[in-house]
Design a protein around this motif. Structure first.
Motif, mmCIF file in Angstrom:
data_model
loop_
_atom_site.group_PDB
_atom_site.id
_atom_site.type_symbol
_atom_site.label_atom_id
_atom_site.label_comp_id
_atom_site.label_asym_id
_atom_site.label_seq_id
_atom_site.Cartn_x
_atom_site.Cartn_y
_atom_site.Cartn_z
ATOM 1 N N ALA A 162 -10.907 -5.290 -7.902
ATOM 2 C CA ALA A 162 -9.931 -6.232 -8.309
ATOM 3 C C ALA A 162 -8.871 -5.510 -9.177
ATOM 4 C CB ALA A 162 -10.637 -7.225 -9.221
ATOM 5 N N ARG A 163 -9.349 -4.324 -9.859
ATOM 6 C CA ARG A 163 -8.252 -3.591 -10.847
ATOM 7 C C ARG A 163 -7.234 -2.979 -9.845
ATOM 8 N NH1 ARG A 163 -10.210 1.828 -12.087
ATOM 9 N NH2 ARG A 163 -12.073 0.886 -12.897
ATOM 10 N N LEU A 164 -8.007 -2.197 -8.730
ATOM 11 C CA LEU A 164 -7.111 -1.484 -7.905
ATOM 12 C C LEU A 164 -5.969 -2.423 -7.052
ATOM 13 C CD1 LEU A 164 -9.818 0.830 -6.327
ATOM 14 C CD2 LEU A 164 -7.956 1.658 -7.837
ATOM 15 N N LEU A 165 -6.467 -3.724 -6.777
ATOM 16 C CA LEU A 165 -5.465 -4.505 -6.120
ATOM 17 C C LEU A 165 -4.539 -4.711 -6.835
ATOM 18 C CD1 LEU A 165 -7.988 -6.789 -4.175
ATOM 19 C CD2 LEU A 165 -6.307 -5.520 -3.185
ATOM 20 N N CYS A 166 -4.926 -5.190 -8.296
ATOM 21 C CA CYS A 166 -3.994 -5.676 -9.473
ATOM 22 C C CYS A 166 -2.938 -4.647 -9.747
ATOM 23 C CB CYS A 166 -4.759 -6.077 -10.702
ATOM 24 S SG CYS A 166 -3.556 -6.146 -11.891
ATOM 25 N N THR A 167 -3.204 -3.299 -9.874
ATOM 26 C CA THR A 167 -2.661 -2.191 -10.023
ATOM 27 C C THR A 167 -1.401 -1.542 -9.135
ATOM 28 O OG1 THR A 167 -4.323 -0.442 -9.730
ATOM 29 C CG2 THR A 167 -3.924 -1.302 -12.011
ATOM 30 N N HIS A 168 -1.717 -2.055 -7.999
ATOM 31 C CA HIS A 168 -1.209 -1.776 -6.613
ATOM 32 C C HIS A 168 -0.145 -3.124 -6.308
ATOM 33 C CE1 HIS A 168 -3.791 1.645 -6.642
ATOM 34 N NE2 HIS A 168 -2.986 2.116 -5.924
ATOM 35 N N GLY A 169 -0.278 -4.023 -7.014
ATOM 36 C CA GLY A 169 0.739 -5.104 -6.893
ATOM 37 C C GLY A 169 0.228 -6.373 -5.961
ATOM 38 N N TYR A 170 -0.934 -6.358 -5.837
ATOM 39 C CA TYR A 170 -1.461 -7.567 -5.248
ATOM 40 C C TYR A 170 -1.840 -8.753 -6.147
ATOM 41 C CZ TYR A 170 -2.345 -4.213 -1.202
ATOM 42 O OH TYR A 170 -1.738 -3.266 -0.024
ATOM 43 N N ASP A 171 -1.896 -9.974 -5.700
ATOM 44 C CA ASP A 171 -2.156 -11.127 -6.171
ATOM 45 C C ASP A 171 -3.575 -11.479 -6.595
ATOM 46 O OD1 ASP A 171 -2.593 -13.624 -7.386
ATOM 47 O OD2 ASP A 171 -0.935 -14.664 -6.230
ATOM 48 N N VAL A 172 -4.437 -10.894 -7.323
ATOM 49 C CA VAL A 172 -5.761 -11.100 -7.376
ATOM 50 C C VAL A 172 -6.376 -11.816 -8.650
ATOM 51 C CG1 VAL A 172 -5.906 -8.916 -8.440
ATOM 52 C CG2 VAL A 172 -7.930 -9.587 -7.171
ATOM 53 N N SER A 173 -7.501 -12.619 -8.438
ATOM 54 C CA SER A 173 -8.087 -13.179 -9.417
ATOM 55 C C SER A 173 -9.574 -12.811 -9.305
ATOM 56 C CB SER A 173 -7.833 -14.574 -9.377
ATOM 57 O OG SER A 173 -6.577 -15.025 -9.612
ATOM 58 N N ILE A 174 -10.397 -13.074 -10.332
ATOM 59 C CA ILE A 174 -12.002 -12.995 -10.439
ATOM 60 C C ILE A 174 -12.448 -14.161 -10.848
ATOM 61 C CG2 ILE A 174 -13.535 -11.682 -11.605
ATOM 62 C CD1 ILE A 174 -11.426 -9.833 -12.524
ATOM 63 N N ARG B 179 -7.343 -2.149 2.786
ATOM 64 C CA ARG B 179 -6.034 -2.128 3.059
ATOM 65 C C ARG B 179 -5.872 -1.696 4.492
ATOM 66 N NH1 ARG B 179 -2.857 1.535 1.019
ATOM 67 N NH2 ARG B 179 -4.259 2.989 0.720
ATOM 68 N N ASN B 180 -6.880 -0.842 5.356
ATOM 69 C CA ASN B 180 -6.758 -0.392 6.385
ATOM 70 C C ASN B 180 -7.316 -1.448 7.654
ATOM 71 O OD1 ASN B 180 -5.316 1.982 5.857
ATOM 72 N ND2 ASN B 180 -7.314 3.035 4.823
#
Length: 215
Positions: free
Chosen positions: A68-80, A41-42
């Motif tokens: 992946a989970r942190l991105l998902c729970t913070h509103g980012y579009d993420v896949s695995i 993020r930074n």
């Protein structure tokens, strides 16, 4: 000067922290994931609009699943994209995959178009890689390198030898890397520089002594 450790030292420090000091491996994995997420993020060089996690089935892949989970729970579009035999997955990786399944994080497959992602997260191998990369892993690494996406590596770019910095057949050319606890000796070798990119050093509670000192 940055303090470096060997692959064997890294293994021993992990073992000491988990089995002697008593910090559970899942706690360390959670800490690592949080640090890596913050690094990403930074990092203004990364575009997190659409992220794909390239996850091996070991604990490096487990770190990637936390991200992946942190991105998902913070509103980012993420896949695995999981690479490797799930029957051989580490215990912590299995636990993290169950958490990702709870959050219904999408999964994709080898034939995915990597160019549609803005950032790839390399969580295929940790620093203990001891033989040349082949099979699906080599295919995914080469496909990632050929894509238009930026790449952020976890601990060490997959395919680099942690001690020598040599490429083990093929290796991720990362734009940035979050290394865990200490920089691995091979990462500062001249041969490794084009692969490591911008380097973040993440303190997750694994120390050579009783305090964190990376200088």
């Amino acid at each position: 000067m940055i303090q470096t450790i060997s692959v064997e030292e890294s293994r021993q420090l992990d073992d000491k922290t988990i089995n002697q000091i008593g910090i559970p491996s899942m706690v360390l994995m959670e800490r690592a994931g949080l640090k890596i997420y913050d690094d990403m993020r930074n990092n203004s060089d990364l575009d997190l609009n659409k992220v794909l996690i390239l996850a091996g089935t070991g604990n490096n892949g487990g770190d990637g699943l936390v991200v992946a989970r942190l991105l998902c729970t913070h509103g980012y579009d993420v896949s695995i994209l999981t690479v490797g035999n799930p029957d051989h997955a580490s215990e912590d990786h299995v636990s993290q995959q169950k958490i990702c399944d709870y959050y219904q994080i999408p999964k994709t497959f080898m034939n995915a178009d990597f160019n549609k992602y803005t950032t790839l997260v390399d969580a295929l191998f940790g620093s203990g890689l001891s033989r040349n990369v082949g099979g699906d892993f080599a295919t995914v690494i080469d496909k990632a390198n050929a894509s238009t996406a930026k790449i952020h590596a976890i601990d060490i770019p997959s395919g680099l030898n942690g001690d020598t910095g040599e490429v083990m057949g093929t290796a991720i050319k990362a734009d940035s890397t979050s290394t865990i606890a200490y920089v691995k000796a091979g990462m500062v070798k001249p041969t490794a520089q084009p692969y490591v990119g911008k380097l973040f050093i993440d303190d997750i509670g694994i120390y050579k002594g009783n305090t964190f000192d990376n200088e």
